[in-house]
Design an enzyme around this catalytic site. Structure first.
Site, PDB file in Angstrom:
ATOM      1  N   ASP A 213      62.237  16.423 -76.628  1.00  0.00           N
ATOM      2  CA  ASP A 213      62.220  15.342 -77.042  1.00  0.00           C
ATOM      3  C   ASP A 213      62.964  14.530 -77.718  1.00  0.00           C
ATOM      4  OD1 ASP A 213      59.762  16.011 -75.644  1.00  0.00           O
ATOM      5  OD2 ASP A 213      58.834  16.596 -77.668  1.00  0.00           O
ATOM      6  N   ASP A 252      62.458  15.838 -71.979  1.00  0.00           N
ATOM      7  CA  ASP A 252      61.384  16.018 -72.315  1.00  0.00           C
ATOM      8  C   ASP A 252      60.677  14.840 -72.426  1.00  0.00           C
ATOM      9  OD1 ASP A 252      58.461  17.742 -72.478  1.00  0.00           O
ATOM     10  OD2 ASP A 252      59.538  18.871 -74.084  1.00  0.00           O
ATOM     11  N   ASP A 256      57.067  12.420 -78.220  1.00  0.00           N
ATOM     12  CA  ASP A 256      55.956  13.510 -78.586  1.00  0.00           C
ATOM     13  C   ASP A 256      55.102  13.514 -79.737  1.00  0.00           C
ATOM     14  OD1 ASP A 256      55.828  13.281 -75.512  1.00  0.00           O
ATOM     15  OD2 ASP A 256      56.428  14.696 -75.510  1.00  0.00           O
ATOM     16  N   ARG A 308      52.750   8.591 -68.931  1.00  0.00           N
ATOM     17  CA  ARG A 308      52.424   9.017 -70.512  1.00  0.00           C
ATOM     18  C   ARG A 308      53.040   8.598 -70.975  1.00  0.00           C
ATOM     19  NH1 ARG A 308      53.895  15.588 -70.888  1.00  0.00           N
ATOM     20  NH2 ARG A 308      52.836  16.008 -69.539  1.00  0.00           N
TER      21      ARG A 308
END
Length: 435
Positions: A213, A252, A256, A308
């Site tokens: 991430d 990714d 997050d 997302r």
């Protein structure tokens, strides 16, 4: 002219002394490194607030210009209060002398992508997880890259970009088991995984999984992310080849927030040119996340993001005055707001601009979700009721969503109309735009 103390001795690689009055925000003369989160500015203002490294003494204020200097300033993720100012572009994929590293430099143990693909072709290997010499070589190669690009951030730390062109490229900033952290005015770009792993049982058809991430909050508390730009700029996954009939993903998440992280405010930031932008809560079975994952997202822009933005499990998330832009040529858009297990999203006055083939019903997707509070939403200039539209048009495979999420936000600034916020965010979100 008094100089800030940048290191125990001058001249260390990557540490640069600057005048004490050097301006961090365009035209203001103020020191962004000493800024703290304002009272009531989202969940990160709760329970003592977020001050980052504002209490750092002069011996722990650093201006860094390369990876080596940044690593020294981070001090292995220590909890010593520190302010780290990034000047110019820092590339994490460099060795200690500053030489640029590419994927071939990390490869070891005989790893070869062609051999890896031949070894684990589902038509001959089947559905078992990869194992054996090529997977072992991939893991060893991945570990070598991780040593360079994973950068741990400790408690009581402020990381801030100087001016309007501070960039951290190729890195995965990880705020893990840490509290009281600020990241501001910084472009985070292209956390590229040289060695993604094949996961045969993901999504039915299998998929490639990347490791990094761009910014990862892992059991982190009291974190303020502000005026950050995060993207895959320069190497989008859509231009990667297809192997085993699946895109060879190299990235990714952009941001997050997982594993019990809590009390987070993300403001005036821009997330762009990416597939899975932001995950809040990592697993349907992570019952320990209950009562945590309290996150505020306000005045952010999500542009050219596939999905997302965010997807939420368990979290108590306030989502207000954000701007969403789906470009005209977007043919892989999936959804923006993901309503998952025990999520409690309170969305207010957000604006969406999409091409004609994206409907308002496409903006929300639910996996085991039960409720979504959405009010004041603007869709291509028209007011819509997102929850009602989702309920009217969902496929029937998911239950209808209620509107009572069981809480009402109290920690926030003024909430503007979606139209006013859309204009303000277009002008002011992202790195280099602090006023």
């Amino acid at each position: 002219m008094r100089l800030r103390h940048c290191a125990a001795a001058l001249g260390l690689l990557g540490l640069l002394c600057v005048p004490a009055h050097a301006e961090d925000a365009r035209g203001t003369g103020r020191d962004l490194g000493r800024d703290t989160l304002a009272p009531y500015d989202g969940w990160a203002a709760a329970e003592g607030g977020t001050t980052g490294g504002a209490a750092a003494d002069e011996a722990h204020v650093f201006t860094v210009t390369d990876r080596a200097g940044l690593v020294r300033a981070l001090d292995g993720g220590s909890d010593t209060p520190k302010i780290i100012k990034i000047a110019g572009t820092i590339d994490a994929n460099t060795d200690d002398s500053g030489r640029r590293l590419d994927c071939a430099d990390y490869a070891t143990g005989g790893y070869d992508l062609k051999k890896y693909l031949a070894a684990y072709d589902p038509r001959t290997w089947g559905a078992a997880k990869p194992a054996g010499p090529q997977e072992e070589a991939r893991q060893a190669s991945a570990a070598r890259q991780a040593e360079r690009v994973v950068l741990p951030v400790g408690s009581h730390t402020t990381i801030v970009g100087l001016g309007d062109d501070a960039v951290l490229k190729g890195a995965s900033l990880q705020i893990k088991n840490a509290d009281n952290v600020i990241v501001r005015n910084l472009e985070l770009r292209d956390a590229y995984d040289c060695f993604p792993v094949w996961q045969p049982n993901t999504g039915g058809l299998g998929d490639w999984k990347a490791a990094y991430d761009t910014l990862w909050l892992n059991n982190a508390g009291h974190v303020w992310i502000d005026h950050v730009t995060a993207s895959d700029k320069g190497r989008p996954d859509e231009k990667e080849p297809t192997y085993y009939a699946r895109n060879h993903l190299r990235h990714d998440g952009l941001l997050d927030i997982t594993n019990g992280s809590d009390l987070v405010t993300v403001s005036w930031s821009r997330f762009a040119d990416h597939d899975k932008a932001m995950l809040i809560g990592n697993s349907d079975s992570a019952a320990g996340d209950r009562g945590r994952l309290r996150v505020t997202l306000h005045h952010n822009e999500f542009t050219s993001v596939v999905q997302r933005a965010p997807r939420v499990r368990f979290g108590q998330v306030h989502l207000y005055n954000n701007r969403y832009v789906v470009p005209e040529d977007a043919h892989d858009y999936r959804y923006s707001i993901g309503v998952s297990t025990e999520s409690r999203i309170h969305a207010e006055n957000n604006a969406f601009t999409t091409p004609a083939h994206v409907e308002a019903a496409d903006l929300v997707k639910s996996w085991n979700g039960t409720a979504l509070h959405a009010s004041g939403t603007l869709f291509n200039g028209y007011p819509v009721d997102l929850t009602a539209i989702y309920n009217a048009y969902n496929s029937g495979s998911e239950r209808d969503l209620g509107t009572d999420v069981g809480w009402s936000p109290a920690l926030h600034g003024r909430i503007d109309s979606a139209a006013a916020a859309d204009r303000a965010v277009a002008r002011g979100a992202g790195a280099g735009r602090i006023r």
